[in-house]
Structure formats: structure tokens, C-alpha cells
Scaffold this motif. Structure first.
Motif, mmCIF file in Angstrom:
data_model
loop_
_atom_site.group_PDB
_atom_site.id
_atom_site.type_symbol
_atom_site.label_atom_id
_atom_site.label_comp_id
_atom_site.label_asym_id
_atom_site.label_seq_id
_atom_site.Cartn_x
_atom_site.Cartn_y
_atom_site.Cartn_z
ATOM 1 N N VAL A 1 0.851 -1.198 0.000
ATOM 2 C CA VAL A 1 0.000 0.000 0.000
ATOM 3 C C VAL A 1 0.876 1.233 0.000
ATOM 4 N N SER A 2 0.297 2.325 -0.425
ATOM 5 C CA SER A 2 0.962 3.626 -0.337
ATOM 6 C C SER A 2 -0.040 4.647 0.175
ATOM 7 N N LYS A 3 0.447 5.657 0.830
ATOM 8 C CA LYS A 3 -0.417 6.719 1.364
ATOM 9 C C LYS A 3 -0.120 8.010 0.615
ATOM 10 N N GLU A 4 -1.186 8.672 0.215
ATOM 11 C CA GLU A 4 -1.041 9.915 -0.527
ATOM 12 C C GLU A 4 -1.934 10.978 0.087
ATOM 13 N N VAL A 5 -1.527 12.229 -0.061
ATOM 14 C CA VAL A 5 -2.360 13.373 0.315
ATOM 15 C C VAL A 5 -3.033 13.870 -0.959
ATOM 16 N N VAL A 6 -4.357 13.793 -0.972
ATOM 17 C CA VAL A 6 -5.111 14.167 -2.173
ATOM 18 C C VAL A 6 -6.273 15.072 -1.763
ATOM 19 N N PRO A 7 -6.793 15.858 -2.707
ATOM 20 C CA PRO A 7 -7.978 16.681 -2.398
ATOM 21 C C PRO A 7 -9.232 15.806 -2.362
ATOM 22 N N ARG A 8 -10.048 16.025 -1.349
ATOM 23 C CA ARG A 8 -11.299 15.283 -1.222
ATOM 24 C C ARG A 8 -12.425 16.277 -0.896
ATOM 25 N N LYS A 9 -13.655 15.875 -1.186
ATOM 26 C CA LYS A 9 -14.822 16.680 -0.838
ATOM 27 C C LYS A 9 -15.196 16.395 0.617
ATOM 28 N N VAL A 10 -15.164 17.435 1.443
ATOM 29 C CA VAL A 10 -15.370 17.255 2.887
ATOM 30 C C VAL A 10 -16.491 18.180 3.361
ATOM 31 N N MET A 11 -17.394 17.624 4.161
ATOM 32 C CA MET A 11 -18.482 18.396 4.758
ATOM 33 C C MET A 11 -18.353 18.345 6.276
ATOM 34 N N THR A 12 -18.590 19.459 6.927
ATOM 35 C CA THR A 12 -18.508 19.521 8.388
ATOM 36 C C THR A 12 -19.878 19.266 9.007
ATOM 37 N N LEU A 13 -19.876 18.691 10.211
ATOM 38 C CA LEU A 13 -21.098 18.363 10.932
ATOM 39 C C LEU A 13 -21.054 18.970 12.328
ATOM 40 N N SER A 14 -22.180 19.523 12.770
ATOM 41 C CA SER A 14 -22.297 20.067 14.129
ATOM 42 C C SER A 14 -23.592 19.548 14.731
ATOM 43 N N LEU A 15 -23.456 18.646 15.715
ATOM 44 C CA LEU A 15 -24.632 18.044 16.351
ATOM 45 C C LEU A 15 -24.823 18.630 17.745
ATOM 46 N N SER A 16 -25.952 19.342 17.953
ATOM 47 C CA SER A 16 -26.296 19.831 19.284
ATOM 48 C C SER A 16 -27.279 18.878 19.933
ATOM 49 N N ILE A 17 -27.055 18.574 21.218
ATOM 50 C CA ILE A 17 -27.908 17.627 21.938
ATOM 51 C C ILE A 17 -28.393 18.229 23.246
ATOM 52 N N ASP A 18 -29.517 17.714 23.741
ATOM 53 C CA ASP A 18 -30.015 18.033 25.070
ATOM 54 C C ASP A 18 -29.302 17.088 26.033
ATOM 55 N N HIS A 19 -28.373 17.632 26.809
ATOM 56 C CA HIS A 19 -27.514 16.786 27.640
ATOM 57 C C HIS A 19 -28.262 16.161 28.816
ATOM 58 N N ARG A 20 -29.507 16.573 29.045
ATOM 59 C CA ARG A 20 -30.302 15.897 30.073
ATOM 60 C C ARG A 20 -30.681 14.494 29.627
ATOM 61 N N VAL A 21 -30.778 14.316 28.294
ATOM 62 C CA VAL A 21 -31.284 13.063 27.740
ATOM 63 C C VAL A 21 -30.180 12.270 27.049
ATOM 64 N N ILE A 22 -29.283 12.963 26.359
ATOM 65 C CA ILE A 22 -28.299 12.308 25.498
ATOM 66 C C ILE A 22 -26.895 12.539 26.058
ATOM 67 N N ASP A 23 -26.101 11.498 26.125
ATOM 68 C CA ASP A 23 -24.712 11.606 26.566
ATOM 69 C C ASP A 23 -23.799 11.903 25.371
ATOM 70 N N GLY A 24 -22.623 12.413 25.666
ATOM 71 C CA GLY A 24 -21.674 12.739 24.621
ATOM 72 C C GLY A 24 -21.247 11.531 23.806
ATOM 73 N N ALA A 25 -21.114 10.379 24.449
ATOM 74 C CA ALA A 25 -20.710 9.171 23.727
ATOM 75 C C ALA A 25 -21.761 8.770 22.707
ATOM 76 N N GLU A 26 -23.042 8.869 23.100
ATOM 77 C CA GLU A 26 -24.114 8.533 22.162
ATOM 78 C C GLU A 26 -24.137 9.507 20.995
ATOM 79 N N ALA A 27 -23.860 10.779 21.265
ATOM 80 C CA ALA A 27 -23.817 11.775 20.196
ATOM 81 C C ALA A 27 -22.712 11.446 19.196
ATOM 82 N N ALA A 28 -21.528 11.075 19.702
ATOM 83 C CA ALA A 28 -20.407 10.744 18.820
ATOM 84 C C ALA A 28 -20.704 9.499 17.998
ATOM 85 N N GLN A 29 -21.310 8.489 18.635
ATOM 86 C CA GLN A 29 -21.641 7.258 17.903
ATOM 87 C C GLN A 29 -22.679 7.525 16.815
#
Length: 539
Positions: free
Chosen positions: A493-521
Motif C-alpha cells: 500500500v501507499s499513502k497519498e495526500v489528495v484533495p477530497r470533498k469534505v463536509m462539516t457536521l455540528s450536532l447539538s444535543i439536550d444533555h439531560r437526555v443524550i450523553d456525549g458518547a451517544e452523540a459521537a456514535q
């Protein structure tokens, strides 16, 4: 026969609405259920239908006027009935002169200080009733309504003009005398025989400030012209003192707004004088140019509803935001291949349907993000429906149309429904029920170039996902190659740095109900489906 039509409650518990536009004019023939007006509620602009078949007789509310629910806004001559000609109607009795002398035609004479106009007066019944209550000669009022008809606002303005002149003069005289001691020191040409200017500045400021007694009301009625004047003067109508009422609600007039604004200005001037100690400005000091005028926009209707909803969400649910990004190169390619086929079916295929399907798939694995907190019963309710709200920017503010049952709909069905809902939200024809019942929301701030954000949860939901812009970014990818080995499994195998299409995600949660681990999963699962869009075919 004349039928009066009152503004109905076109929303849930609506107390008032703004008349946006009239769709008919006096003399127009209308059919039952035909829209006659557009009114703005706290959610959208809705049409008000005619309750009968007939002819529009009078329009009793002006465009731009805030009207309480239950107020008569229009009257109709019922179809099939012959309305009684106005010329044959009994003349309105006007207040008699103090000496009881009557005019030659038998009606009470007009008050001496009001010049009566000649000719027949066209006025709404409600305007005539108001004129009698306020002691105003209806014949002396200039009508501003359709065809020169006299409206309630015209009657109030006439009453204010007549009754407010003396009060305004007295207020101006009192204000002028109260400010002399506070302004004397900055006047170079003051007469020597005027009172001494050595009065303590703080006392002057206090005296002026005492004249500004602000009210503290939650609701105030006023004519459109009065509301406009308050905006121009920078005055809060709910703070203007008044003893007048209409339909049991506080009513503010133009003169009261002017008097209150003038008193505020006088108090501010006196306070400034007290702070400076009455000293003259130093010669040669810097010249200060006046800046631009402030613009005041009414905070009501949809914008006010949005504000209350955001405030409730932010101060009720403890927000936590999880940020990540996802390589969507294959998604971009897939959408590109399917775009023309979708257009052939008259469907505009964007990235959003893919995101909706990916979210639904992830919600099935992590149902706690598709939930609500029932605080009264102390229960977390995992919703059985997958109703995805899509935040939409409109001229009136942010609205969130809801795609109901997204798990049961195909990609093109979601695209078509989303397009229709967004169009209705932007032209403000969307129904209230089309923005209710959401279980999870999406907001696409990337459409205007943003990357990361902290979205506010669409309460009572417990999570919202924000999408950033898709941009070219460098990423390390592995490729098969000869003569290279990673030393771990012997594969070349070889590793290369190439341009890719990337989209950012921002998930807001109600921390009374949802834990950070569940949000990440949850985010990781969404990423998996977006990185490999063919997996959505299994959903």
C-alpha cells in the motif's frame, strides 16, 4: 341584510393578528369561503375566507393594523337581500351644544369649536359608535378609508387633535419652566434678570426625571399612525402612560406618545447637564458629527415567535455540540450521476435527501436522539415516527417545515416534498400543521458558506444536526502500490495526500437526555452512510 364578520382565531390561542392585505374592495361580490384578506399570525401569513355569499359593504380595518381577535373587520350585504340605502338611514345624532340650540334641520348643532363639513358622510357603523362615545362630530372628520370613508382611526385622530392640544401646551410649558435651571449655564446670551444658574445639577436632573413615569404593560392598543409615530420617536408603546381604554385594553394616542418622548428627551438632557456639572464645553474641543438614524423594526408575529422558541430551548435544554467532518467525495459523485435522471422525472435532487435518509438510518440505531423529555411525567419518550424538520431561511425568519414519515419515503419523494414545503415556507403560505410534529431537525448553514456552528435545538426535540459547506480539503488516502509495504500485514500500500470533498457536521444535543458518547456514535453512523451512499439502498 348586513352581516358583520369578526377576526377569527386563525391560530392556537391567537389573541391578535396583523392585517397584511385586503383581497377585496367595497362593492366586490364574494362567494362563501373566498379569501378576502391575508393576516399574519405568529407562524405564517394565512388567508381569511368570507363566511357568506354576498357583496363587500365596508372594510373596517386598515392594512398594517394589529387587530384583536373578535373585532369586526368587514361587513357584507348578504346575497339575495336588498341592503337599505345609506341615504335613507336615520341620521346619526351628534352631541348638542351646551346651550341646547339645535340646527334648522332638527338635529343637534355641531360643537362650536369644530367646523362641520358639508355633504353626506360615509362611515363604518363602528366608527359612528366611536364618534358618539368620544364626542366627535362624524361630519367634521376627514375619511382616509376606501372611497373617503371615515374609519375608527380617523375618529380617534380627530378626538386626539381636539382634546390633546391643551394638554400638549400645558406639558410644553411645564417642561420649559422645569428645564430653565438645568440649561442656563450653556446659554451665552442669557438675560441678567433671569433666575440664578447656581442650582445644583443633580437636583435639576432629578426634577426632570420625575416627569418620566413609564408604564409597564404587556399589551397596548393604538392606531397604525400612533404605532408609526412611536417607532419614529423610539418610544415603547407599552411604556407610555395612559388612562384611556378601548374594549377593556389600554389605548395610547399620538399626543401621549409625543409628550412621553419629549419628557424622556428633557430628562436625558437634564441628566447630561448634571453629569457635566453645568460646565461649558471647552473652546476648540472636538466636533462630534451626528450619526445615522436608528431604524426600529416591530418585534412581533413570526419573528417574536421564533425568539420565544429559541429562548425557551436555550434556557430549558442544556446544549452540548459535537463537531466532526465527513469525506463525501463518493456522495458528490453519486449525486452527480443521479441528478440528470432525477431531472427527467421533474425532481431537483440535492444532497439533503441523502442526509435525511442517513439520519433516519442512524436514528434507528440510536433512538435516544429521536426523543422528547416529558418533564411532567419524568419520562424520556422515544418517538415511533421519524419526522425530520428542515430549517429554512425566509424573509420573516427561520421556519422548520417537517417531512413526516421520512423512513417510509424514497429519495425522490423526499426531494419533491422538501421542495414544496420550502417554497410554501418562503412565500408564507405554509400551514401550521406542516411545521409541527418534528422528532429531529437539520439546519444547513453551509448553504451560505459556514463550516461549524452551535445549532439551537428545536424544542421539545432533543437533537439537531447542522451541515457545513462541502469544500475541497487535503486528506490522506491509501492506494495499492508495488514495492511498498506497511510492515504489518505484508500488503503493498501507499499513502497519498489528495484533495477530497469534505463536509462539516455540528450536532447539538439536550444533555439531560443524550450523553456525549451517544452523540459521537450517532455522528459516526451518519458519516458511514454519507461516505458510502450505496448503503442507503438497504434502508
Amino acid at each position: 341584510m348586513v352581516r358583520e364578520f369578526k377576526l377569527p382565531d386563525v391560530g392556537e390561542g391567537l389573541t391578535e393578528a396583523e392585517i397584511v392585505s385586503w383581497l377585496v374592495e367595497p362593492g366586490d361580490t364574494v362567494a362563501e369561503d373566498q379569501p378576502v384578506a391575508e393576516v399574519e399570525t405568529d407562524k405564517a401569513v394565512v388567508e381569511v375566507p368570507a363566511p357568506v355569499n354576498g357583496t363587500v359593504k365596508e372594510i373596517l380595518a386598515e392594512e398594517g393594523e394589529m387587530v384583536p381577535v373578535g373585532t369586526v373587520i368587514i361587513t357584507f350585504d348578504v346575497e339575495g337581500e336588498v341592503p337599505e340605502p345609506e341615504a335613507e338611514a336615520e341620521p346619526e345624532a351628534e352631541p348638542a351644544e351646551p346651550d341646547g340650540k339645535e340646527a334648522a334641520d332638527g338635529e343637534p348643532a355641531e360643537p362650536k369649536d369644530v367646523e362641520a363639513t358639508s355633504g353626506r358622510v360615509f362611515a363604518a357603523p363602528s366608527a359612528r359608535r366611536l364618534a358618539r362615545e368620544l364626542g366627535v362630530s362624524i361630519e367634521a372628520v376627514d375619511g382616509s378609508g376606501p372611497g373617503g370613508r371615515v374609519t375608527e382611526a380617523d375618529v380617534r385622530e380627530a378626538a386626539e387633535t381636539s382634546a390633546g392640544e391643551e394638554a400638549t401646551e400645558e406639558a410644553a410649558a411645564d417642561a420649559d419652566s422645569g428645564l430653565k435651571s438645568a440649561t442656563r449655564k450653556v446659554t451665552d446670551d442669557a438675560d441678567e434678570d433671569e433666575p440664578s444658574t447656581d442650582t445644583d445639577g443633580a437636583e435639576a436632573a432629578g426634577a426632570a426625571s420625575e416627569t418620566v413615569e413609564s408604564a409597564d404593560r404587556e399589551r397596548t392598543l393604538a392606531a397604525p399612525s400612533t404605532r408609526k409615530l412611536a417607532e419614529e420617536k423610539g418610544v415603547d408603546l407599552d411604556a407610555v402612560p395612559t388612562e384611556q381604554t378601548q374594549d377593556g385594553e389600554p389605548f395610547v394616542t399620538d399626543d401621549q406618545v409625543r409628550e412621553y418622548a419629549e419628557a424622556q428627551q428633557q430628562a436625558q438632557a437634564a441628566d447630561a447637564e448634571a453629569v457635566s456639572g453645568g460646565a461649558e464645553a471647552p473652546a476648540g474641543g472636538p466636533d462630534i458629527e451626528a450619526g445615522g438614524e436608528d431604524e426600529r423594526i416591530p418585534y412581533r408575529g413570526i419573528r417574536k415567535t421564533i425568539g420565544k422558541q429559541m429562548e425557551r430551548s436555550k434556557y430549558t435544554a442544556p446544549h452540548v455540540t459535537h463537531h466532526d467532518d465527513v469525506d463525501v467525495t463518493r456522495l458528490v459523485e453519486t449525486r452527480g450521476r443521479l441528478k440528470e435522471k432525477a431531472e427527467a422525472r421533474d425532481t431537483k435532487l440535492t444532497y439533503m435527501p441523502f442526509v435525511v435518509k442517513a439520519i433516519v438510518a442512524a436514528l434507528k440505531e440510536y433512538p435516544v436522539l429521536n426523543s422528547q423529555l416529558d418533564e411532567d411525567n419524568e419520562e424520556i419518550v422515544l418517538k415511533g415516527e421519524y419526522n425530520i424538520g428542515v430549517a429554512t431561511a425566509t424573509d420573516a425568519g427561520l421556519m422548520v417545515p417537517v417531512i413526516k414519515g421520512a423512513d417510509r419515503k424514497g429519495m425522490l419523494d423526499i426531494a419533491d416534498e422538501m421542495r414544496d414545503l420550502i417554497e410554501k415556507a418562503r412565500d408564507r403560505s405554509i400551514a401550521r400543521e406542516e411545521m409541527q410534529g418534528g422528532t429531529f431537525s437539520i439546519t444547513n448553514f453551509g448553504a451560505i458558506g459556514g463550516e461549524y456552528a452551535t445549532p439551537i435545538i428545536n424544542y421539545p426535540e432533543t437533537a439537531i444536526l447542522g451541515l457545513g459547506a462541502i469544500k475541497d480539503r487535503p486528506r490522506v488516502v491509501e492506494r495499492e502500490a508495488q514495492g511498498a509495504s506497511d510492515g504489518a500485514n505484508g500488503e503493498a500500500v501507499s499513502k497519498e495526500v489528495v484533495p477530497r470533498k469534505v463536509m462539516t457536521l455540528s450536532l447539538s444535543i439536550d444533555h439531560r437526555v443524550i450523553d456525549g458518547a451517544e452523540a459521537a456514535q450517532f455522528v459516526n453512523t451518519v458519516k458511514e452512510y454519507l461516505e458510502n451512499p450505496e448503503l442507503l439502498l438497504l434502508e
